[in-house]
Motif scaffolding. Structure first.
Motif: not given
Length: 526
Positions: A136-150, A169-173
């Protein structure tokens, strides 16, 4: 009377024989020999019978089967434990418990109401994986999940987690606010977005025309070389005019020389020269100032006044919104390419050759968008329990990737696994600047979109390749599906199980649980 007499005689005979054995054992002159003799007689009479041996063998096999079932199939051993009144306490064997304890010493986790992630360092010297859960990024209803394998260090994965995710995040908001009808100050109008889109299409068209002309020149040159022409300089110059870098010109000329009679030996020498050049750059700079430069770059300060070349273009948030719908795939693609450019430029200053994969999932209402760079992988369990791939690994041996690498003047070599230029086991990644210079490795993500209403998924799994080295998609879905009632929704269990199966890589598993095909947003807000 006769029967009673026979029973009495038999009883007396047996009792006397047993008494003789006991007396020999108790009052014998050599107790050790007598006891061994007695044990041998008992074994010979009772234990060495065929039916006893067969029964003992069956019991041993059954015990071994229970241990295997405990490791590989929790459902079966769970039913056995419940039937014996042991409940869930007897759920793991001693060996598995010791392995799990060793893995849990270096582990990280995060839990929300609808998702959980568990990561273990495993058998690697350092933990190079990173993960992100943003509900719920900035109460927008959008959720983001990520995996980074270095790989090659943790810098690239940390950069992706801190810089790339912040930009997304900023662009999604901003895009969400525009889609909801909220005007943002300084936002361009639709005409500006249309002009940017037109310019981008023109640039893509020019690149396609250049590639087509280059291919035509290559074909004409191949025909000329086949006919025995000894002066290919004109064709070489024309071919080089379409090349994008001096390095690629050199590689291209070497390949042409091989076509004119150098044979496989010249091509092998070119490959060896390319590999040596890349390995020399992979040595890196281990000066003490390197750590401070890393810190400055992660904090957004370069520490110098050098000009930075133009990076891939990103657009204003309004340009990603059409008719109230957000183009999530375009946002992620543009931000990944821009962040990769910045990462490569920063890595050059530090001689840091680290890289990372990126697996990013965005959930908004009934839409699921998954962007993948590298060999981390996502899989969905639909309402029937089927495993639906959310991404496909980028491996050098794939036909599409192998052709792209060859067209860039590179090669792949088998060293335990197939590797780009004999170095990197994935053909796409963020960072890895020595390979980026020659365009052998790219950061362009593959983006897939899913309608959650159609699939009605029970849960999603996002994981680094440390898990997929020991689990197939179907096995992972079946394993997690039996453990959704656990605190980590099965993420911890499957990560430790992968470790116990022998995975030698860092292991990070993120499980996202959906109800009736929808993700229920928790109270967290990032």
């Amino acid at each position: 009377m006769e029967d009673e007499l026979e029973d009495k005689i038999l009883y007396q005979t047996l009792s006397k024989s047993h008494m003789k054995l006991l007396s020999k054992f108790a009052v014998g002159v050599t107790p050790l020999n007598s006891s061994l003799s007695y044990v041998w007689k008992v074994m010979r009479v009772y234990l060495l019978k065929p039916e006893v041996l067969i029964a003992g063998l069956l019991i041993c096999l059954f015990v071994l089967y229970l241990q295997a079932a405990e490791v590989w199939s929790r459902g079966f051993i769970g039913r056995i434990s419940n039937s014996l009144g042991l409940g869930k306490a007897g759920g793991r064997s001693g060996k598995l418990s010791m392995l799990a304890s060793a893995a849990e010493k270096h582990s990280w986790d995060e839990r929300t109401t609808g998702s959980a992630v568990y990561a273990v360092q495993g058998r690697r010297a350092k933990m190079e994986d990173r993960f992100v859960i943003s509900e719920n990024i900035n109460s927008s209803g959008i959720s983001l999940f990520a995996i980074f394998d270095g790989h090659g260090g943790e810098y690239a994965a940390e950069y992706a987690k801190t810089v790339l995710i912040k930009n997304i995040h900023q662009k999604l908001m901003q895009s969400s606010a525009i889609a909801d009808g909220k005007e943002l100050p300084g936002s361009p109008n639709a005409a500006v977005c249309a002009e940017d889109d037109r310019k981008q299409k023109e640039e893509e068209k020019e690149e396609k025309e250049d590639d087509k002309q280059e291919q035509e020149v290559n074909e004409r040159y191949k025909v000329s070389a086949h006919n025995g022409n000894s002066d290919p300089s004109g064709a070489v110059q024309r071919r080089q005019s379409f090349r994008k870098s001096k390095t690629e010109d050199t590689v291209g000329t070497g390949n042409n020389g091989a076509a004119n009679g150098g044979g496989g030996g010249a091509a092998a020498n070119n490959n060896q020269m390319l590999e040596n050049d890349l390995l020399s750059k992979y040595m890196g700079n281990q000066s003490p100032a390197r750590q401070q430069v890393k810190k400055n770059l992660l904090n957004g300060t370069s520490g110098g006044g050098e000009s930075v070349p133009a990076k891939p273009k990103t657009y204003d948030a309004r340009c990603y919104v059409q008719n109230g719908s957000i183009n999530f795939g375009k946002i992620i693609t543009d931000e990944v390419l821009a962040a990769d450019y910045d990462l490569v430029e920063a890595a050059k200053k530090m001689s840091d050759f680290a890289g990372t994969t990126a697996l990013i999932a965005v959930i908004h209402r009934t839409k699921l968008i998954v962007a993948n760079v590298g060999d981390s992988r996502g899989v969905m369990c639909d309402f029937k329990g089927n495993a639906i791939p959310l991404s496909f690994d980028h491996k050098p041996q794939q036909v599409r990737e192998q052709k792209r690498i060859a067209d860039a003047g590179g090669f792949i070599a088998f060293k335990g696994v197939w590797r780009v230029a004999g170095i990197l086991a994935t053909s796409r990644a963020l960072g890895d600047y020595p390979l980026k210079e020659k365009n052998l490795v790219i950061a362009n993500p593959d983006v897939l979109s899913f309608d959650l209403v159609d699939h009605r998924p029970q849960f999603l799994i996002l994981a680094s390749d440390g898990l997929w080295d020991t689990f197939t998609n179907e096995e992972a879905v079946a394993y997690v599906r039996e453990r959704l009632d656990e605190p980590h929704f099965g993420a911890k269990s499957i990560a430790l199980q992968s470790y116990s199966r022998g995975s030698v890589d860092n292991i990070t598993v993120l499980v996202i649980v959906l109800k009736n095909g929808r993700y229920e947003i928790g109270s967290s807000s990032n």
